[in-house]
Design an enzyme around this catalytic site. Structure first.
Site, mmCIF file in Angstrom:
data_model
loop_
_atom_site.group_PDB
_atom_site.id
_atom_site.type_symbol
_atom_site.label_atom_id
_atom_site.label_comp_id
_atom_site.label_asym_id
_atom_site.label_seq_id
_atom_site.Cartn_x
_atom_site.Cartn_y
_atom_site.Cartn_z
ATOM 1 N N ASP A 293 -2.606 28.375 19.611
ATOM 2 C CA ASP A 293 -2.956 27.614 18.403
ATOM 3 C C ASP A 293 -3.169 26.113 18.696
ATOM 4 O O ASP A 293 -3.491 25.345 17.790
ATOM 5 C CB ASP A 293 -1.882 27.793 17.318
ATOM 6 C CG ASP A 293 -0.506 27.313 17.777
ATOM 7 O OD1 ASP A 293 -0.397 26.795 18.909
ATOM 8 O OD2 ASP A 293 0.458 27.468 17.011
ATOM 9 N N ASP B 158 -0.748 25.512 38.540
ATOM 10 C CA ASP B 158 -1.357 24.560 37.595
ATOM 11 C C ASP B 158 -0.359 23.489 37.174
ATOM 12 O O ASP B 158 -0.731 22.538 36.494
ATOM 13 C CB ASP B 158 -1.892 25.280 36.354
ATOM 14 C CG ASP B 158 -0.805 26.033 35.614
ATOM 15 O OD1 ASP B 158 -0.216 26.954 36.208
ATOM 16 O OD2 ASP B 158 -0.534 25.694 34.443
ATOM 17 N N ASN B 159 0.900 23.644 37.573
ATOM 18 C CA ASN B 159 1.903 22.650 37.212
ATOM 19 C C ASN B 159 2.377 21.852 38.429
ATOM 20 O O ASN B 159 3.418 21.194 38.384
ATOM 21 C CB ASN B 159 3.091 23.329 36.521
ATOM 22 C CG ASN B 159 2.677 23.937 35.194
ATOM 23 O OD1 ASN B 159 1.738 23.475 34.556
ATOM 24 N ND2 ASN B 159 3.368 24.981 34.765
ATOM 25 N N ARG C 78 -4.340 18.704 39.626
ATOM 26 C CA ARG C 78 -3.284 19.624 40.058
ATOM 27 C C ARG C 78 -3.862 20.620 41.043
ATOM 28 O O ARG C 78 -5.098 20.706 41.180
ATOM 29 C CB ARG C 78 -2.734 20.355 38.838
ATOM 30 C CG ARG C 78 -3.849 21.070 38.113
ATOM 31 C CD ARG C 78 -3.503 21.511 36.711
ATOM 32 N NE ARG C 78 -3.773 20.484 35.713
ATOM 33 C CZ ARG C 78 -3.073 20.375 34.576
ATOM 34 N NH1 ARG C 78 -2.106 21.208 34.306
ATOM 35 N NH2 ARG C 78 -3.365 19.430 33.706
ATOM 36 N N GLY D 175 -6.770 25.818 31.888
ATOM 37 C CA GLY D 175 -7.382 24.637 31.255
ATOM 38 C C GLY D 175 -6.462 24.089 30.178
ATOM 39 O O GLY D 175 -5.522 24.766 29.742
ATOM 40 N N LYS E 84 -0.500 15.981 23.444
ATOM 41 C CA LYS E 84 -0.144 17.394 23.556
ATOM 42 C C LYS E 84 0.167 17.890 22.146
ATOM 43 O O LYS E 84 0.983 17.281 21.453
ATOM 44 C CB LYS E 84 1.098 17.489 24.454
ATOM 45 C CG LYS E 84 1.348 18.855 25.034
ATOM 46 C CD LYS E 84 2.374 18.736 26.146
ATOM 47 C CE LYS E 84 2.926 20.084 26.546
ATOM 48 N NZ LYS E 84 3.933 19.974 27.584
HETATM 49 P P1 AMP Z 1 1.988 25.793 30.537
HETATM 50 O O1 AMP Z 1 3.024 26.844 30.470
HETATM 51 O O2 AMP Z 1 2.253 24.612 29.662
HETATM 52 O O3 AMP Z 1 1.609 25.388 31.921
HETATM 53 O O4 AMP Z 1 0.685 26.423 29.865
HETATM 54 C C1 AMP Z 1 -0.093 27.404 30.489
HETATM 55 C C2 AMP Z 1 -1.441 27.450 29.819
HETATM 56 O O5 AMP Z 1 -1.311 27.845 28.441
HETATM 57 C C3 AMP Z 1 -2.154 26.124 29.789
HETATM 58 O O6 AMP Z 1 -3.523 26.377 29.950
HETATM 59 C C4 AMP Z 1 -1.818 25.606 28.423
HETATM 60 O O7 AMP Z 1 -2.737 24.656 27.973
HETATM 61 C C5 AMP Z 1 -1.873 26.878 27.585
HETATM 62 N N1 AMP Z 1 -1.079 26.813 26.353
HETATM 63 C C6 AMP Z 1 0.271 26.765 26.238
HETATM 64 N N2 AMP Z 1 0.654 26.719 24.940
HETATM 65 C C7 AMP Z 1 -0.491 26.740 24.206
HETATM 66 C C8 AMP Z 1 -0.786 26.701 22.803
HETATM 67 N N3 AMP Z 1 0.168 26.658 21.877
HETATM 68 N N4 AMP Z 1 -2.085 26.710 22.440
HETATM 69 C C9 AMP Z 1 -3.080 26.763 23.346
HETATM 70 N N5 AMP Z 1 -2.864 26.794 24.673
HETATM 71 C C10 AMP Z 1 -1.597 26.794 25.106
HETATM 72 MG MG MG Z 2 0.979 23.578 32.454
#
Ligand code: AMP
Ligand code: MG
Length: 469
Positions: free
Chosen positions: A117, A244-245, A175, A82, A105
């Site tokens: 965070d 998810d990407n 996605r 999510g 973001k």
């Molecule tokens: P990603 O690597 O960007 O695809 O992130 C994987 C998951 O981790 C997603 O659900 C992101 O929303 C969550 N996520 C990544 N960085 C953070 C952060 N600093 N705080 C909260 N959620 C995060």
């Molecule tokens: Mg992502």
């Protein structure tokens, strides 16, 4: 006019989102502002107070912003995810009637943040802005960056960073992981609603077809193959091709640990957490196939009431991936090499070149752009004999230089250069960064050939990229 919101996503069943307001920036300061894109989206005047407030998280109270629910396979393991640090301001309708998600973001925690965070560092958001705009310049389907705004908060990572919010837009953030969430955490009626929503919003021409699941799958497979072929064309390594990407629109998004390959080696990986090379440059087609398989698994209940029949049909569709990929990849590589013939002989020719490039760790961008614009023999000295032989053979074939110039960028955002631009920008030295952005908007123009040629090949040896910074 400013944004024109119409949040169709909020008309999905409530399991698909949590309404959530972004955290207002304590002391907003604009760092990057994409006026060209704002004009394209019909958002102006580009410098209004209202726009600055919205893009820095100080949104009007009645804005119905939300975080999307999704799941996904991360490095092969299924998990609930999510939007953990992204908040959708909504869907903006352009004056031409096109619909784009606009998302912040780094504007604070959401219901899906888990231990995160919800914040983002200025450096990583500058990087996303630079690379996504570079992808746009390269002609590759991508999310776009509207702005980077310093929030005035500090963000703790390996050191204390300035915090920032990035505003990004793309056709949709649906996605593969959204479908996996519906399939494994929700009711079949929710999966059905998501499917119908996807058709209506993104693929209206399939709406009404007698085989909509098959048609949607084939269309998205074609778009994704096209996108990943483009990545292979320019040496782009996404770095975190989790399900998810992988966007249902075929757009490239999630620019965390991505990087561009310089010396040609299909095993190239820069992501600090990709220890086994799952998302290596040369493995991206296999992973796309793997991800599409996960998507089809989540669509099985919609494919046929009888599971066995559904699986049989799914296997047939997946069987089409290999031939489609080979066709798209072969035609792209022939164009990169300027070869006009579609023949085994032509395919042998570019394969031989890749072999020589890998053996001698030749620069991917330079080798192809020098083929198109003329060889710099000094730069390629020491490997003269195998290349000379290859060149003689290549010159004997029907070659179209214009095609090569279209398919081969003369510059890419090289890792060392990107880090230098980010260092300078963090210190408030903006000129170089803006010059870099301008060059990246025209990566096929030979005028930009020398832009980052000083980047040293050795730099990449110790280069690491990170997720979630
Ligand atoms: P990603 O690597 O960007 O695809 O992130 C994987 C998951 O981790 C997603 O659900 C992101 O929303 C969550 N996520 C990544 N960085 C953070 C952060 N600093 N705080 C909260 N959620 C995060
Ligand atoms: Mg992502």
């Amino acid at each position: 006019m400013s944004f024109h919101w119409d949040n169709s996503y909020l008309r999905l069943p409530e399991v698909f989102f949590q309404q959530h307001q972004p955290e207002p920036s304590v002391d907003a300061a604009v760092v990057l502002w994409n006026e060209v894109l704002m004009k394209e989206l019909g958002v102006y005047p580009a410098h209004s107070k209202e726009l600055l407030n919205t893009l820095s998280g100080n949104v009007p109270r009645d804005l119905r912003s939300y975080a999307q629910a999704y799941a996904g396979h991360q490095f092969g393991h299924f998990t609930m995810l999510g939007d953990g640090r992204a908040i959708h301001l909504g869907e903006h309708i352009t004056p031409q009637g096109q619909r784009f998600d606009v998302q912040l973001k780094g504007a604070g925690r959401t219901a899906y943040s888990r231990e995160g965070d919800g914040r983002a560092t200025l450096r990583s958001m500058l990087r996303e802005y630079l690379i996504s705009e570079a992808m746009q310049g390269l002609g590759i389907a991508t999310s776009r960056s509207l702005s980077v705004i310093k929030t005035g908060n500090e963000v703790l990572r390996e050191r204390v960073h300035d915090g920032a919010v990035l505003a990004r837009s793309m056709k949709s953030h649906l996605r593969i992981g959204t479908f996996e969430y519906a399939r494994y955490f929700c009711k079949t009626t929710d999966l059905e609603a998501l499917f119908q929503y996807t058709l209506k919003r993104l693929y209206p021409s399939i709406n009404g077809s007698s085989s909509p699941v098959e048609d949607l799958f084939m269309e998205v497979m074609r778009l994704q193959i096209d996108t990943v072929c483009h990545w292979m064309r320019v040496g782009f390594i996404h770095g975190v091709m989790n399900t998810d990407n992988t966007a249902i629109t075929g757009e490239t998004f999630d620019y965390g640990p991505c990087a561009f390959m310089n010396a040609y080696d299909p095993k190239t990986v820069f992501s600090s957490i990709d220890r086994h090379g799952r998302y290596a440059f040369g493995n991206q087609a296999n992973i796309l196939h793997w991800n599409l398989t996960r998507w089809l698994e989540s669509l099985l209940p919609l494919l046929h009431n009888d599971e066995e029949k559904a699986i049989l049909r799914a296997k047939e569709m997946l069987g089409e991936f290999g031939p489609l990929w080979e066709k798209a990849f072969g035609s792209m590589m022939r164009a990169k090499t300027g070869l006009l013939e579609n023949s085994p002989h032509a395919d042998e020719c570019w394969k031989q070149l890749l072999h020589i490039m890998e053996k001698h760790a030749l620069d991917y961008t330079d080798t192809f752009s020098f083929l198109a614009y003329g060889f710099d023999t000094e730069r390629f000295s020491g490997i003269q004999s195998s290349l000379k032989e290859w060149l003689t053979q290549w010159r004997g074939m029907p070659v179209k230089y214009a095609l090569m110039k279209e398919f081969n960028p003369v510059m890419i955002p090289r890792n060392q250069w990107v880090e230098e631009l980010l260092d300078a920008m963090e210190k408030g030295q903006e000129v170089g960064f803006h010059q870099g952005l301008n060059a990246l908007a025209a990566p096929y123009n030979p005028i930009n050939m020398e832009v980052n040629r000083a980047s040293k090949p050795e730099f990449d040896g110790g280069y690491s990229t990170y997720c979630g910074t």
